[in-house]
Design a protein around this motif. Structure first.
Motif, PDB file in Angstrom:
ATOM      1  N   THR A   1      40.374  38.782  54.190  1.00 27.71           N
ATOM      2  CA  THR A   1      39.192  37.958  53.203  1.00 27.71           C
ATOM      3  C   THR A   1      39.805  38.007  52.021  1.00 27.71           C
ATOM      4  O   THR A   1      40.578  38.645  51.356  1.00 27.71           O
ATOM      5  CB  THR A   1      37.570  37.674  53.443  1.00 27.71           C
ATOM      6  OG1 THR A   1      38.061  39.280  52.445  1.00 27.71           O
ATOM      7  CG2 THR A   1      36.925  38.238  54.756  1.00 27.71           C
ATOM      8  N   PHE A   2      39.268  37.220  50.916  1.00 29.77           N
ATOM      9  CA  PHE A   2      40.053  37.101  49.707  1.00 29.77           C
ATOM     10  C   PHE A   2      39.136  37.676  49.450  1.00 29.77           C
ATOM     11  O   PHE A   2      39.815  38.868  48.128  1.00 29.77           O
ATOM     12  CB  PHE A   2      38.323  35.793  49.076  1.00 29.77           C
ATOM     13  CG  PHE A   2      38.522  35.653  47.364  1.00 29.77           C
ATOM     14  CD1 PHE A   2      39.909  35.288  46.840  1.00 29.77           C
ATOM     15  CD2 PHE A   2      38.243  36.126  46.783  1.00 29.77           C
ATOM     16  CE1 PHE A   2      39.732  34.897  45.249  1.00 29.77           C
ATOM     17  CE2 PHE A   2      37.606  36.144  46.028  1.00 29.77           C
ATOM     18  CZ  PHE A   2      38.619  35.600  44.889  1.00 29.77           C
ATOM     19  N   TYR A   3      38.281  38.856  49.158  1.00 23.06           N
ATOM     20  CA  TYR A   3      37.208  39.664  48.880  1.00 23.06           C
ATOM     21  C   TYR A   3      37.719  41.418  49.618  1.00 23.06           C
ATOM     22  O   TYR A   3      37.811  41.909  47.994  1.00 23.06           O
ATOM     23  CB  TYR A   3      36.079  39.809  49.142  1.00 23.06           C
ATOM     24  CG  TYR A   3      34.956  38.923  47.976  1.00 23.06           C
ATOM     25  CD1 TYR A   3      34.686  39.047  46.797  1.00 23.06           C
ATOM     26  CD2 TYR A   3      34.329  38.514  48.541  1.00 23.06           C
ATOM     27  CE1 TYR A   3      34.972  38.649  45.929  1.00 23.06           C
ATOM     28  CE2 TYR A   3      33.401  37.329  48.031  1.00 23.06           C
ATOM     29  CZ  TYR A   3      33.642  37.109  46.711  1.00 23.06           C
ATOM     30  OH  TYR A   3      32.708  36.136  45.939  1.00 23.06           O
ATOM     31  N   ASP A   4      39.171  41.450  50.619  1.00 28.10           N
ATOM     32  CA  ASP A   4      39.511  41.993  50.992  1.00 28.10           C
ATOM     33  C   ASP A   4      40.891  42.304  49.508  1.00 28.10           C
ATOM     34  O   ASP A   4      41.060  43.187  49.239  1.00 28.10           O
ATOM     35  CB  ASP A   4      39.946  42.192  52.227  1.00 28.10           C
ATOM     36  CG  ASP A   4      38.596  42.686  53.446  1.00 28.10           C
ATOM     37  OD1 ASP A   4      38.648  42.590  52.963  1.00 28.10           O
ATOM     38  OD2 ASP A   4      38.929  41.736  54.766  1.00 28.10           O
ATOM     39  N   VAL A   5      41.210  41.170  49.940  1.00 25.90           N
ATOM     40  CA  VAL A   5      42.221  40.378  49.096  1.00 25.90           C
ATOM     41  C   VAL A   5      41.783  41.046  47.392  1.00 25.90           C
ATOM     42  O   VAL A   5      42.853  42.381  46.236  1.00 25.90           O
ATOM     43  CB  VAL A   5      43.076  39.465  48.569  1.00 25.90           C
ATOM     44  CG1 VAL A   5      43.986  39.923  47.193  1.00 25.90           C
ATOM     45  CG2 VAL A   5      43.715  39.068  50.277  1.00 25.90           C
TER      46      VAL A   5
ATOM     47  N   PHE B   1      32.792  31.073  52.239  1.00 23.40           N
ATOM     48  CA  PHE B   1      33.959  31.135  53.011  1.00 23.40           C
ATOM     49  C   PHE B   1      34.398  31.768  52.433  1.00 23.40           C
ATOM     50  O   PHE B   1      35.133  32.805  53.296  1.00 23.40           O
ATOM     51  CB  PHE B   1      34.628  29.125  52.865  1.00 23.40           C
ATOM     52  CG  PHE B   1      35.655  29.791  53.286  1.00 23.40           C
ATOM     53  CD1 PHE B   1      36.274  28.721  54.716  1.00 23.40           C
ATOM     54  CD2 PHE B   1      36.525  29.955  52.258  1.00 23.40           C
ATOM     55  CE1 PHE B   1      36.972  29.082  55.137  1.00 23.40           C
ATOM     56  CE2 PHE B   1      38.220  29.681  53.809  1.00 23.40           C
ATOM     57  CZ  PHE B   1      38.656  28.594  54.523  1.00 23.40           C
ATOM     58  N   MET B   2      34.599  32.439  51.095  1.00 23.67           N
ATOM     59  CA  MET B   2      35.195  33.721  51.353  1.00 23.67           C
ATOM     60  C   MET B   2      35.154  35.257  50.844  1.00 23.67           C
ATOM     61  O   MET B   2      35.838  35.780  51.452  1.00 23.67           O
ATOM     62  CB  MET B   2      35.491  34.021  49.457  1.00 23.67           C
ATOM     63  CG  MET B   2      36.021  32.640  48.638  1.00 23.67           C
ATOM     64  SD  MET B   2      35.949  31.850  47.104  1.00 23.67           S
ATOM     65  CE  MET B   2      35.896  33.331  45.903  1.00 23.67           C
ATOM     66  N   ILE B   3      33.937  34.742  51.727  1.00 18.12           N
ATOM     67  CA  ILE B   3      33.210  36.692  52.287  1.00 18.12           C
ATOM     68  C   ILE B   3      33.554  36.336  53.608  1.00 18.12           C
ATOM     69  O   ILE B   3      33.982  37.342  54.058  1.00 18.12           O
ATOM     70  CB  ILE B   3      31.630  36.394  51.707  1.00 18.12           C
ATOM     71  CG1 ILE B   3      31.214  36.490  50.652  1.00 18.12           C
ATOM     72  CG2 ILE B   3      31.389  37.680  53.187  1.00 18.12           C
ATOM     73  CD1 ILE B   3      30.245  36.378  49.477  1.00 18.12           C
ATOM     74  N   ASN B   4      33.644  35.387  54.141  1.00 18.66           N
ATOM     75  CA  ASN B   4      33.093  35.301  55.817  1.00 18.66           C
ATOM     76  C   ASN B   4      34.761  34.723  56.558  1.00 18.66           C
ATOM     77  O   ASN B   4      34.750  35.771  57.708  1.00 18.66           O
ATOM     78  CB  ASN B   4      31.818  34.925  55.896  1.00 18.66           C
ATOM     79  CG  ASN B   4      30.624  35.896  56.276  1.00 18.66           C
ATOM     80  OD1 ASN B   4      30.135  36.947  56.162  1.00 18.66           O
ATOM     81  ND2 ASN B   4      29.845  34.721  55.248  1.00 18.66           N
TER      82      ASN B   4
ATOM     83  N   ARG C   1      38.488  35.143  57.655  1.00 12.36           N
ATOM     84  CA  ARG C   1      39.711  35.317  57.224  1.00 12.36           C
ATOM     85  C   ARG C   1      40.698  34.750  57.495  1.00 12.36           C
ATOM     86  O   ARG C   1      40.785  34.163  58.815  1.00 12.36           O
ATOM     87  CB  ARG C   1      40.210  36.490  59.056  1.00 12.36           C
ATOM     88  CG  ARG C   1      38.819  37.321  58.258  1.00 12.36           C
ATOM     89  CD  ARG C   1      38.957  39.116  59.151  1.00 12.36           C
ATOM     90  NE  ARG C   1      38.088  39.955  59.012  1.00 12.36           N
ATOM     91  CZ  ARG C   1      37.962  40.662  58.103  1.00 12.36           C
ATOM     92  NH1 ARG C   1      39.464  40.831  57.412  1.00 12.36           N
ATOM     93  NH2 ARG C   1      37.199  41.700  57.712  1.00 12.36           N
ATOM     94  N   LEU C   2      41.736  34.578  56.661  1.00  7.38           N
ATOM     95  CA  LEU C   2      43.072  33.641  57.165  1.00  7.38           C
ATOM     96  C   LEU C   2      43.985  35.094  56.643  1.00  7.38           C
ATOM     97  O   LEU C   2      44.168  35.733  56.377  1.00  7.38           O
ATOM     98  CB  LEU C   2      42.933  33.173  55.116  1.00  7.38           C
ATOM     99  CG  LEU C   2      42.158  32.043  55.104  1.00  7.38           C
ATOM    100  CD1 LEU C   2      42.785  31.597  53.966  1.00  7.38           C
ATOM    101  CD2 LEU C   2      41.925  31.662  56.364  1.00  7.38           C
ATOM    102  N   GLY C   3      44.563  34.765  58.198  1.00  9.42           N
ATOM    103  CA  GLY C   3      45.558  36.629  58.778  1.00  9.42           C
ATOM    104  C   GLY C   3      44.635  37.385  58.889  1.00  9.42           C
ATOM    105  O   GLY C   3      43.484  37.373  59.583  1.00  9.42           O
TER     106      GLY C   3
END
Length: 76
Positions: A52-56, A42-45, A47-49
């Motif tokens: 993803t978590f890892y982008d942040v 979920f954190m990798i794939n 997108r919220l907005g």
């Protein structure tokens, strides 16, 4: 310290979980392994907005490195 009796409802629900005789208390490990893998997916794939978590995470890490380098440069 006061020792409390285990709650019968919770004990009953835990006893319903399969694998007690074969794995004992470790019978819950596969569930938590799958939960952790699902959370990681979920954190990798997902997108919220737009992120993803890892982008942040990568952006914040780059910001920290930049600030550390700027602070080090200003001290010299």
């Amino acid at each position: 310290m006061i020792l409390r009796k285990p709650n019968r409802t919770i004990s009953g629900l835990l006893d319903l979980w399969p694998g007690k005789r074969l794995l004992g208390v470790y019978r819950f490990l596969p569930f938590f392994f799958v939960m952790g893998a699902g959370m990681e997916w979920f954190m990798i794939n997902v997108r919220l907005g737009r992120e993803t978590f890892y982008d942040v995470y990568r952006r914040k890490q780059a910001e920290r490195q930049y600030e550390a380098a700027a602070t080090e440069e200003s001290n010299n």
